[in-house]
Design an enzyme around this catalytic site. Sequence first.
Site, PDB file in Angstrom:
ATOM      1  N   CYS A 114     -20.308   0.693  33.228  1.00  0.00           N
ATOM      2  CA  CYS A 114     -18.884   0.393  33.126  1.00  0.00           C
ATOM      3  C   CYS A 114     -18.045   1.546  33.688  1.00  0.00           C
ATOM      4  O   CYS A 114     -18.030   1.735  34.885  1.00  0.00           O
ATOM      5  CB  CYS A 114     -18.492   0.032  31.696  1.00  0.00           C
ATOM      6  SG  CYS A 114     -16.904  -0.831  31.650  1.00  0.00           S
ATOM      7  N   HIS A 132     -22.041  -4.268  30.544  1.00  0.00           N
ATOM      8  CA  HIS A 132     -22.564  -3.472  29.424  1.00  0.00           C
ATOM      9  C   HIS A 132     -23.911  -3.994  28.925  1.00  0.00           C
ATOM     10  O   HIS A 132     -23.974  -4.622  27.865  1.00  0.00           O
ATOM     11  CB  HIS A 132     -21.564  -3.491  28.265  1.00  0.00           C
ATOM     12  CG  HIS A 132     -20.388  -2.610  28.453  1.00  0.00           C
ATOM     13  ND1 HIS A 132     -20.401  -1.262  28.129  1.00  0.00           N
ATOM     14  CD2 HIS A 132     -19.155  -2.867  28.949  1.00  0.00           C
ATOM     15  CE1 HIS A 132     -19.223  -0.737  28.404  1.00  0.00           C
ATOM     16  NE2 HIS A 132     -18.443  -1.678  28.898  1.00  0.00           N
ATOM     17  N   GLU A 146     -26.206  -2.335  27.533  1.00  0.00           N
ATOM     18  CA  GLU A 146     -26.584  -1.672  26.269  1.00  0.00           C
ATOM     19  C   GLU A 146     -26.100  -2.450  25.047  1.00  0.00           C
ATOM     20  O   GLU A 146     -26.652  -2.309  23.960  1.00  0.00           O
ATOM     21  CB  GLU A 146     -26.041  -0.231  26.243  1.00  0.00           C
ATOM     22  CG  GLU A 146     -24.591  -0.063  25.794  1.00  0.00           C
ATOM     23  CD  GLU A 146     -23.570  -0.589  26.803  1.00  0.00           C
ATOM     24  OE1 GLU A 146     -23.969  -0.889  27.943  1.00  0.00           O
ATOM     25  OE2 GLU A 146     -22.382  -0.680  26.446  1.00  0.00           O
TER      26      GLU A 146
END
Length: 237
Positions: free
Chosen positions: A109, A211, A213
């Site tokens: 990001c 994202h 994660e």
Amino acid sequence: MNWKPIIGITVAHYTEELRTFPREYYVEMIRKAGGIPFLIPIVHTLEEASEVLQHIDGFLLTGGGDISPLYLGEHPLYGIGDCFPERDQSEILLTRSAILQGIPLLGICRGIQVLAVAAGGKIYQDISRQYPGALQHAQTAPRNHVWHEIRIMDSKLADILGEQRILVNSLHHQAVSEIPEGFSKSAMAPDGIIEGIEKSGAKFCLGLQWHPEAMPNDRHSMDIFNAFIKACQGESS
Ligand code: MN
């Protein structure tokens, strides 16, 4: 291979309160993929950056606020969000040093934007004002839900994912506008916004606009982190 590589993770930084933290997702995802998370404090010089990086096997640039227009060489435009210049400077120094040292790097990001700027590229300060016809990239669903499709070009990312299209989440209002020299585009949203870049010929130097994660149960997200940790162990993906 059993040994766990140490992954340096950049952090949000608030000088007045001295609060320094990343979102827990990054730390947990590095652990889940088999790495040891290691939070990196703000550095002030290229020498400090180089010293810190000598102790880690991989470098993770995390999400966060906007990059100050100062570091873009631009005047501030309407639509720019919160900026923390010390963090910008620190991450740009660490990124340049990591690229010079060939340390595996994953930028997420804000991280893709820092990677682009540190390597000589450019970003939009605010997509909605500078890129007419853009999708709504600031999703209104929780961050562990996918939001829009991306198309994946021939790239290391394509090798990792084994797909030409996937769905990703989207929590950004800035994006890469000019890819730095020596890098190529690896993913693109349906509106043409760049969602992935990577350094050609590098062992592992990837920037992703979404994202992964935050989606530990998504197969593609896990594939990306597993490939990153493998690269940090010195294996090719
Ligand atoms: Mn997006």
